[in-house]
Design a protein around this motif. Structure first.
Motif, PDB file in Angstrom:
ATOM      1  N   LYS A 221       1.005   5.544  -0.959  1.00  0.00           N
ATOM      2  CA  LYS A 221       1.134   4.410  -1.878  1.00  0.00           C
ATOM      3  C   LYS A 221       0.327   3.213  -1.402  1.00  0.00           C
ATOM      4  O   LYS A 221      -0.306   2.515  -2.207  1.00  0.00           O
ATOM      5  N   ASN A 222       0.330   2.971  -0.088  1.00  0.00           N
ATOM      6  CA  ASN A 222      -0.332   1.787   0.459  1.00  0.00           C
ATOM      7  C   ASN A 222      -1.750   2.029   0.965  1.00  0.00           C
ATOM      8  O   ASN A 222      -2.466   1.072   1.257  1.00  0.00           O
ATOM      9  N   GLY A 223      -2.143   3.295   1.074  1.00  0.00           N
ATOM     10  CA  GLY A 223      -3.493   3.568   1.569  1.00  0.00           C
ATOM     11  C   GLY A 223      -4.210   4.676   0.838  1.00  0.00           C
ATOM     12  O   GLY A 223      -5.334   5.025   1.193  1.00  0.00           O
ATOM     13  N   GLY A 224      -3.571   5.237  -0.202  1.00  0.00           N
ATOM     14  CA  GLY A 224      -4.165   6.346  -0.933  1.00  0.00           C
ATOM     15  C   GLY A 224      -5.202   5.919  -1.950  1.00  0.00           C
ATOM     16  O   GLY A 224      -5.601   4.753  -2.023  1.00  0.00           O
ATOM     17  N   GLN A 225      -5.604   6.879  -2.768  1.00  0.00           N
ATOM     18  CA  GLN A 225      -6.726   6.669  -3.685  1.00  0.00           C
ATOM     19  C   GLN A 225      -6.491   5.552  -4.690  1.00  0.00           C
ATOM     20  O   GLN A 225      -7.417   4.867  -5.085  1.00  0.00           O
ATOM     21  N   ARG A 226      -5.234   5.356  -5.108  1.00  0.00           N
ATOM     22  CA  ARG A 226      -4.948   4.342  -6.120  1.00  0.00           C
ATOM     23  C   ARG A 226      -4.413   3.038  -5.531  1.00  0.00           C
ATOM     24  O   ARG A 226      -3.988   2.149  -6.266  1.00  0.00           O
ATOM     25  N   SER A 227      -4.426   2.929  -4.222  1.00  0.00           N
ATOM     26  CA  SER A 227      -3.959   1.701  -3.586  1.00  0.00           C
ATOM     27  C   SER A 227      -5.061   0.654  -3.570  1.00  0.00           C
ATOM     28  O   SER A 227      -6.228   0.954  -3.872  1.00  0.00           O
ATOM     29  N   ARG A 228      -4.695  -0.568  -3.228  1.00  0.00           N
ATOM     30  CA  ARG A 228      -5.700  -1.631  -3.143  1.00  0.00           C
ATOM     31  C   ARG A 228      -6.723  -1.342  -2.055  1.00  0.00           C
ATOM     32  O   ARG A 228      -7.893  -1.684  -2.177  1.00  0.00           O
ATOM     33  N   LEU A 229      -6.272  -0.701  -1.000  1.00  0.00           N
ATOM     34  CA  LEU A 229      -7.156  -0.349   0.099  1.00  0.00           C
ATOM     35  C   LEU A 229      -7.169   1.164   0.240  1.00  0.00           C
ATOM     36  O   LEU A 229      -6.223   1.753   0.745  1.00  0.00           O
ATOM     37  N   HIS A 230      -8.225   1.789  -0.244  1.00  0.00           N
ATOM     38  CA  HIS A 230      -8.309   3.252  -0.149  1.00  0.00           C
ATOM     39  C   HIS A 230      -8.738   3.622   1.264  1.00  0.00           C
ATOM     40  O   HIS A 230      -9.908   3.594   1.603  1.00  0.00           O
TER      41      HIS A 230
END
Length: 514
Positions: A221-230
Motif C-alpha cells: 500500500k505504501n510502496g507498491g505500484q499505486r502508491s505515491r512512492l513506487h
C-alpha cells in the motif's frame, strides 16, 4: 517523487572513483564507471573522496576498512602474485564505490516498538541497526525504513533467538534495475525492491499469518505500484522454523506484486527467483561478463561449471554465437530461473543449450569432454579436488577422447546413477550438435573467483602440472569497503610460450642490412 519521503539519500554523490597517478582526484561527479586501470597507476595515498563516510562503520561487521575504497590492501598481493606467474598487465576495475549493493540479507531483532534491522556485530549475535548503510543501493535503505514503519504500526514481533519466538526473523532485499520504460542512465537509481520476509512459522496457514499478510499489505500500500512512492517490486514470504543459522527454509510464497524478477546483465535479460543465487553488485558483475566475453572465441563449445541459473553460459550463447553451452549446477532451485531466462534470449541465438542438475566434482571428465572453453565460478572455498585433478591431467583426458571416439564402448548404455539423474533433471534447448564433441577438450580455462586465498592455491596447483599457463588476469571491486576482490583469470593449454618480440625485431633489422 523522491526517496526523501522515506529515507534520506546519502549526503554525497554516488560516483565511481578512478585513481590516477596524480596526487588528487577531481571533484566527484555522477559520470559513468571508467575503464579499468593498471594497478601500477594507482597511488598509495588516495584522497578522502574514496572514504566510506558511513556512520555505522566499526559497529557493523559489513565493512572492514574505511578509507581507500578504490584500492583494497589485497591488491598488492594480487599484483605481485600475477606478475610472478607471468601476467605483468593485471588490471583492476574500481567499479561503483557507494550504493553498489543490490542484494542484502538482514537480520530483524529488537522489539515491535524499536526494531533493529541490520547485520550482526562482529563475533556476536547482537544486531546492529544500519539505516544509513553506504554500501546499500539507496532504495534498499528506503525499503528498510518502510519495513520498520510497518513493524511498528502492525506490532510485528522480531525474532528472539534464545527463545525461538517472534514473527519476523530476516528480510532479503533485492533491487532490480530492469525498466525499459526509462532511459538507461536513469534505471539504476530508480530500481525497485523485491522484499522477502522470512517468517517464523511452517507455512502461510500457521498462527500469526494474519500479521504476515498485514505487513505485506502495508508494504504494498505504501510502496507498491499505486502508491505515491513506487518503491516495492514485489513481496514474498519464506517460512523457516529451524533453530540453526540457516536463513531460509524450503517453502516460498509469492504474496504481492510482480512474480518475475528481471535484470539485464552481460547482454541478456536474466530471471532470478528469490531462492536463487544472485550477485550483490549488479554493475560490477556486468563489467566482469563483458570482459569475460572477449576471451571466448566465436562458435565455441562451452562448459559452464558451478553455473547457478546459467547467466554466464547464456550470456556467451547470445554474444559469442557459441555452438553449444553446457551448464552444470548442483542447486536444483536454479532450474526455474534458467528456463525463464532462455525464453528471453534473442531470436538470433542458435546454440545447443543444456542445463544439468549435477555435481561437477563427480566424474568431471564427463563435463569437460566436448568443450573448447570451460568456465568455472566456484564458491569461496575454491575448486573441488577432483576437478583440479581432472584439469591438471587434461592431456590424458584428450588421449582417452581420441582413443574412444571410434570405440564401440561409446555406444554402451549409461548406467552410472549420478549421470542418469543429471540427464533426468536436465533442460535442453536447440538441437544443433557441437562439432567433434568426442574429440574436443578445453583449450581455454576461465576461472572466476571471489576467494583470493583459495584461488591462489588452485592457480598454483594448475600451473604446477604444466598443463596450463596464465594468459590474462583482471580484478573487480565487487565488495568496496572489504578486503575481498573478484578475480577473472584466463588460462591456456600447455607451458607458457616465451615472448620473442625483441629478438625477432633485431633479427629482421639484420636481414634488412644484408
Amino acid at each position: 517523487m523522491t526517496l526523501r519521503l522515506v529515507s534520506a539519500p546519502p549526503s554525497f554523490s554516488l560516483f565511481s572513483c578512478r585513481a590516477t597517478a596524480s596526487t588528487a582526484l577531481p571533484p566527484p561527479t555522477p559520470t559513468p564507471t571508467p575503464a579499468p586501470t593498471l594497478i601500477s597507476s594507482i597511488p598509495q595515498s588516495p584522497p578522502l573522496t574514496c572514504a566510506l563516510h558511513c556512520p555505522h562503520f566499526q559497529s557493523c561487521s559489513g565493512c572492514t576498512h574505511e578509507f581507500n575504497l578504490h584500492r583494497p590492501v589485497i591488491l598488492d598481493d594480487a599484483t605481485n602474485f600475477f606478475r610472478k606467474h607471468g601476467v605483468s598487465d593485471f588490471t583492476f576495475d574500481t567499479c561503483k564505490l557507494w550504493g553498489w549493493r543490490c542484494r542484502a540479507k538482514l537480520a530483524v531483532r529488537g522489539s515491535s516498538t524499536e526494531p533493529l534491522i541490520g547485520l550482526y556485530e562482529e563475533g556476536t549475535h547482537n544486531v546492529v541497526d544500519i539505516p544509513q548503510c553506504q554500501a546499500h543501493h539507496p532504495n534498499i535503505n528506503a525499503a528498510v525504513e518502510l519495513l520498520r514503519r510497518g513493524i511498528i504500526e502492525i506490532g510485528v514481533e522480531p525474532y528472539i533467538e534464545d527463545e525461538g519466538t517472534g514473527d519476523l526473523r530476516y528480510v532479503q532485499m533485492a533491487v532490480t534495475t530492469y525498466n525499459t520504460s526509462l532511459p538507461a542512465a536513469q534505471r539504476y537509481k530508480n530500481g525497485k525492491v523485491q522484499v522477502t520476509l522470512v517468517w517464523n512459522s511452517r507455512n502461510e496457514n500457521s498462527p500469526g499469518s494474519d500479521k504476515l499478510n498485514a505487513l505485506a499489505n502495508f508494504l504494498w500500500k505504501n510502496g507498491g505500484q499505486r502508491s505515491r512512492l513506487h518503491l516495492i517490486h514485489s513481496v514474498w514470504a519464506n517460512f523457516q522454523t529451524s533453530t540453526n543459522n540457516i536463513i531460509f527454509g524450503n517453502k516460498w510464497r509469492h504474496l504481492l506484486g510482480e512474480r518475475d524478477f528481471w535484470e539485464h546483465v552481460g547482454g541478456i535479460d536474466v530471471s532470478l527467483a528469490p531462492s536463487s543465487f544472485g550477485q550483490a553488485n549488479t554493475r560490477a558483475f556486468d563489467a566482469l561478463l563483458r570482459r569475460l566475453q572477449k576471451y571466448v572465441p566465436y562458435e565455441s563449445d562451452v562448459a559452464d561449471l558451478y553455473a547457478g541459473a546459467g547467466v554466464i553460459g547464456l550470456s556467451l550463447a547470445a554474444t559469442r554465437k557459441c555452438r553449444s553451452i553446457k551448464c552444470i549446477e548442483i542447486n536444483k532451485e536454479s532450474k526455474a530461473s534458467f528456463e525463464k531466462t532462455i525464453e528471453r534470449l534473442p531470436a538470433t541465438v542458435d546454440s545447443s543449450i543444456t542445463w544439468h542438475h549435477a555435481d561437477a566434482s563427480k566424474e568431471p571428465f564427463l563435463w569437460l569432454l566436448g568443450s573448447d572453453v570451460v568456465v568455472i565460478d566456484p564458491p569461496r572455498k575454491g575448486l573441488d579436488a577432483s576437478l583440479i585433478d581432472a584439469l591438471k591431467n587434461i592431456s590424458s583426458v584428450e588421449r582417452k577422447a581420441f582413443s574412444s571416439s571410434g570405440s564401440s564402448n561409446s555406444s554402451q548404455e549409461e548406467k552410472r546413477p549420478w549421470v542418469l539423474r543429471a540427464k533426468e533433471d536436465s533442460v535442453q534447448i536447440g538441437s544443433k550438435p557441437p562439432t567433434n564433441i568426442a574429440q574436443s577438450v578445453p583449450q581455454t580455462l576461465i576461472y572466476i573467483s571471489c576467494g583470493w586465498e583459495s584461488f591462489k592455491e588452485d592457480c598454483k596447483s594448475l600451473l604446477s602440472s604444466k598443463a596450463w599457463y596464465l594468459e590474462k588476469a583482471h580484478g573487480f571491486n565487487f565488495f568496496p569497503g572489504t578486503q575481498s576482490i573478484e578475480v577473472l583469470a584466463v588460462f591456456k593449454r600447455g607451458p607458457q610460450k616465451k615472448k620473442q618480440g625483441k629478438k625477432k625485431k633485431k633479427h629482421l633489422q639484420g636481414a634488412v642490412r644484408h
